[in-house]
Structure formats: C-alpha cells, structure tokens
Scaffold this motif. Structure first.
Motif, short mmCIF file in Angstrom:
data_model
loop_
_atom_site.label_atom_id
_atom_site.label_comp_id
_atom_site.label_asym_id
_atom_site.label_seq_id
_atom_site.Cartn_x
_atom_site.Cartn_y
_atom_site.Cartn_z
N ILE A 129 0.85 -1.20 0.00
CA ILE A 129 0.00 0.00 0.00
C ILE A 129 0.88 1.25 0.00
O ILE A 129 1.89 1.31 0.72
N PHE A 130 0.50 2.24 -0.81
CA PHE A 130 1.20 3.53 -0.80
C PHE A 130 0.22 4.61 -0.39
O PHE A 130 -0.87 4.73 -0.96
N ILE A 131 0.60 5.41 0.61
CA ILE A 131 -0.24 6.52 1.08
C ILE A 131 0.22 7.80 0.38
O ILE A 131 1.36 8.22 0.54
N ARG A 132 -0.67 8.38 -0.40
CA ARG A 132 -0.33 9.60 -1.13
C ARG A 132 -0.94 10.81 -0.43
O ARG A 132 -2.15 10.93 -0.30
N THR A 133 -0.07 11.69 0.06
CA THR A 133 -0.50 12.88 0.80
C THR A 133 0.22 14.10 0.22
O THR A 133 1.40 14.04 -0.10
N ASP A 134 -0.49 15.22 0.11
CA ASP A 134 0.10 16.43 -0.45
C ASP A 134 1.36 16.83 0.30
O ASP A 134 1.43 16.72 1.54
N ASP A 135 2.35 17.34 -0.44
CA ASP A 135 3.64 17.70 0.15
C ASP A 135 3.51 18.74 1.26
O ASP A 135 4.19 18.65 2.29
N GLU A 174 8.82 8.43 -3.68
CA GLU A 174 7.77 8.64 -4.68
C GLU A 174 7.82 7.62 -5.82
O GLU A 174 6.76 7.10 -6.22
N PRO A 175 9.00 7.27 -6.35
CA PRO A 175 9.03 6.27 -7.44
C PRO A 175 8.54 4.89 -7.02
O PRO A 175 8.13 4.10 -7.86
N SER A 176 8.58 4.60 -5.70
CA SER A 176 8.18 3.27 -5.24
C SER A 176 6.67 3.05 -5.34
O SER A 176 6.20 1.92 -5.14
N ILE A 177 5.94 4.09 -5.70
CA ILE A 177 4.49 3.96 -5.84
C ILE A 177 4.14 2.95 -6.94
O ILE A 177 3.07 2.35 -6.92
N GLU A 178 5.06 2.75 -7.88
CA GLU A 178 4.81 1.80 -8.98
C GLU A 178 4.72 0.37 -8.48
O GLU A 178 4.19 -0.50 -9.19
N HIS A 179 5.22 0.11 -7.29
CA HIS A 179 5.17 -1.26 -6.74
C HIS A 179 3.90 -1.50 -5.90
O HIS A 179 3.68 -2.62 -5.44
N ALA A 180 3.08 -0.47 -5.71
CA ALA A 180 1.92 -0.58 -4.82
C ALA A 180 0.79 -1.36 -5.47
O ALA A 180 0.51 -1.20 -6.66
N ASP A 181 0.15 -2.20 -4.68
CA ASP A 181 -1.09 -2.86 -5.10
C ASP A 181 -2.27 -1.92 -4.91
O ASP A 181 -3.24 -1.96 -5.67
N ILE A 182 -2.18 -1.08 -3.88
CA ILE A 182 -3.24 -0.14 -3.54
C ILE A 182 -2.63 1.23 -3.28
O ILE A 182 -1.66 1.34 -2.53
N ILE A 183 -3.19 2.29 -3.89
CA ILE A 183 -2.75 3.66 -3.65
C ILE A 183 -3.89 4.39 -2.94
O ILE A 183 -5.01 4.45 -3.44
N VAL A 184 -3.59 4.93 -1.76
CA VAL A 184 -4.62 5.57 -0.94
C VAL A 184 -4.37 7.07 -0.87
O VAL A 184 -3.33 7.51 -0.38
N PRO A 185 -5.32 7.88 -1.35
CA PRO A 185 -5.22 9.33 -1.15
C PRO A 185 -5.60 9.64 0.29
O PRO A 185 -6.77 9.47 0.68
N TYR A 186 -4.62 10.04 1.10
CA TYR A 186 -4.88 10.16 2.53
C TYR A 186 -5.12 11.60 2.95
O TYR A 186 -4.40 12.51 2.56
N TYR A 187 -6.14 11.79 3.75
CA TYR A 187 -6.41 13.05 4.42
C TYR A 187 -7.24 12.73 5.66
O TYR A 187 -7.81 11.64 5.78
N GLU A 188 -7.27 13.68 6.58
CA GLU A 188 -7.99 13.45 7.84
C GLU A 188 -9.45 13.12 7.56
O GLU A 188 -10.14 13.83 6.82
N GLY A 189 -9.92 12.03 8.13
CA GLY A 189 -11.32 11.67 7.98
C GLY A 189 -11.65 10.87 6.74
O GLY A 189 -12.83 10.65 6.44
N ASN A 190 -10.62 10.43 6.01
CA ASN A 190 -10.90 9.62 4.80
C ASN A 190 -11.20 8.19 5.20
O ASN A 190 -10.45 7.26 4.93
N THR A 191 -12.33 8.02 5.86
CA THR A 191 -12.70 6.69 6.37
C THR A 191 -13.14 5.76 5.25
O THR A 191 -13.06 4.54 5.40
N ILE A 192 -13.61 6.33 4.15
CA ILE A 192 -14.07 5.49 3.04
C ILE A 192 -12.92 4.64 2.50
O ILE A 192 -13.07 3.43 2.29
N ALA A 193 -11.76 5.27 2.29
CA ALA A 193 -10.61 4.53 1.78
C ALA A 193 -10.18 3.45 2.76
O ALA A 193 -9.88 2.32 2.37
N MET A 194 -10.17 3.79 4.04
CA MET A 194 -9.78 2.81 5.06
C MET A 194 -10.75 1.63 5.09
O MET A 194 -10.33 0.47 5.18
N ASP A 195 -12.04 1.93 5.01
CA ASP A 195 -13.04 0.87 5.04
C ASP A 195 -12.91 -0.05 3.83
O ASP A 195 -13.02 -1.28 3.95
#
Length: 212
Positions: A129-135, A174-195
């Motif tokens: 899993i790769f967690i993508r969060t704004d810089d 950042e380049p290791s994102i190509e190995h991810a099975d799942i990419i999660v756009p993370y932000y506070e309260g993003n419970t949908i992605a977690m679920d």
C-alpha cells in the motif's frame, strides 16, 4: 499452520502511514490477530558519533536502516517466532538499547517511507500500500511532530527537510508507488478509503485461511 500475511505501507514522511496502519489494524482485528511494526525503529545505531554528527545524517536513505534485521524479523514472524524490536530514540538520533517483544500473528503490518522501495522488504510483502499525501500537508505535520514531540528546533527541521527529506522523497519514496497494489489518497477523515482497504484485506485473509 495458518498463513502469515504481511502488509507493507509506504509513503512520504508524515503522510499518515502509522495512523492508517493503526486504523487498519483496528478494522481487521475482530477477525484476525494483528501485529504492527514501524521501520523507524530499525535505524542503525550511530551512538559512536557526536550529536551534531548524528543530526547531519541522511535518515531518509536506505543505508540508514538495518535492512538485514528487518528481513530477519519478517522471516521469523512468518515462521511464527516472536521478535525483539529495538526502540529508537528520535531525540538523540540513536538506539535506546531497549526492546519490545512482538508476538507472531496472522497479519503483520509494516510501515515505513521505504517499505516499497527496498526490494528485500518488498518481496516479503503480500499486500503493498502507498499513502499519497500532499507535500505541504506532510511538511506541516512533520514540523509540528518534530518540534512538539521530538524536541527539535524549527530551523533544524526545516534544514533537514530541504537537504534530505524532500530530495530523498523524490528520489526513493515517490518512485516506489509503482510497486503498490493499492494507492490511498490520505487526508484526515478519509474513512471510506480505510473501510474499502480493510474490507478487501479481510476478504483476502478469509481466502488464505480457507486455502491454507
């Protein structure tokens, strides 16, 4: 013997990896035993250097980690053996000399900025899993954490971010994102992605148990 599933979670510094890992653990805990490891505890011991020298080290480079020990511990857990995880002191930039015991479980969640970049770790992972969060969000969170929780000076945190953290993120993380099975756009309260991730992992784990 039940199969052990290793979930590796990568992403930039202060991207929310540990929070995501803990929340994910809670969501799959009801049906499966879970253990959580952080690669932050596997920094090499540089206590032979002065504090000023340790401050200038590049902790975002793979060479700063004891990769052999990480892999040995993952292998031990896969073989249902308990491990002694070193406890790293972020205030002194050195190993504390203390350990915590992690017992084997059905699910091992490993988080670290380089969890998907290091091949030896990656090939031991069943779900990546790769967690993508704004810089800018990551920088603000890191600044607050390092100053508030780790006793760092503001100017030192900014200097480290500009000289090692940001360049290493662009080069390694950042380049290791190509190995991810799942990419999660993370932000506070993003419970949908977690679920969604938790539901998918629970399904995979159920299949593993039936076929093991």
């Amino acid at each position: 013997m039940e199969k052990v599933t290793i979930i590796s979670i990568a992403g930039g510094s202060a991207s929310g990896k540990t929070t995501f890992a803990q929340t994910l653990s809670d969501k799959i805990f009801e049906n499966h035993s879970v253990s959580h490891l952080s690669m932050d505890n596997y920094y090499k011991d540089f206590s032979n250097l002065s504090f000023e020298e340790r401050q200038s080290l590049n902790f975002d480079h793979p060479n700063s980690l004891d990769i052999d020990l990480i892999c040995q511990h993952l292998d031990d857990l896969k073989n249902f053996k308990s491990i002694k995880v070193p406890i790293y002191n972020f205030t002194t930039h050195s190993q504390s000399g203390e350990y915590k015991i992690i017992e084997p479980s059905e699910v091992i969640i490993l988080d670290g900025i380089l969890a998907l970049q290091i091949e030896e770790v990656r090939k031991r992972s069943n779900i990546k899993i790769f967690i993508r969060t704004d810089d800018d969000i990551r920088f603000i969170r890191r600044l607050l954490r390092d100053v508030g929780d780790r006793g760092r000076k503001l100017e030192d945190v900014v200097h480290q971010y500009l000289t090692t953290v940001r360049p290493m993120y662009k080069f390694f993380v950042e380049p290791s994102i190509e190995h991810a099975d799942i990419i999660v756009p993370y932000y506070e309260g993003n419970t949908i992605a977690m679920d969604l991730v938790a539901a998918k992992i629970n399904t995979l784990l159920s299949k593993n148990i039936k076929t093991s």
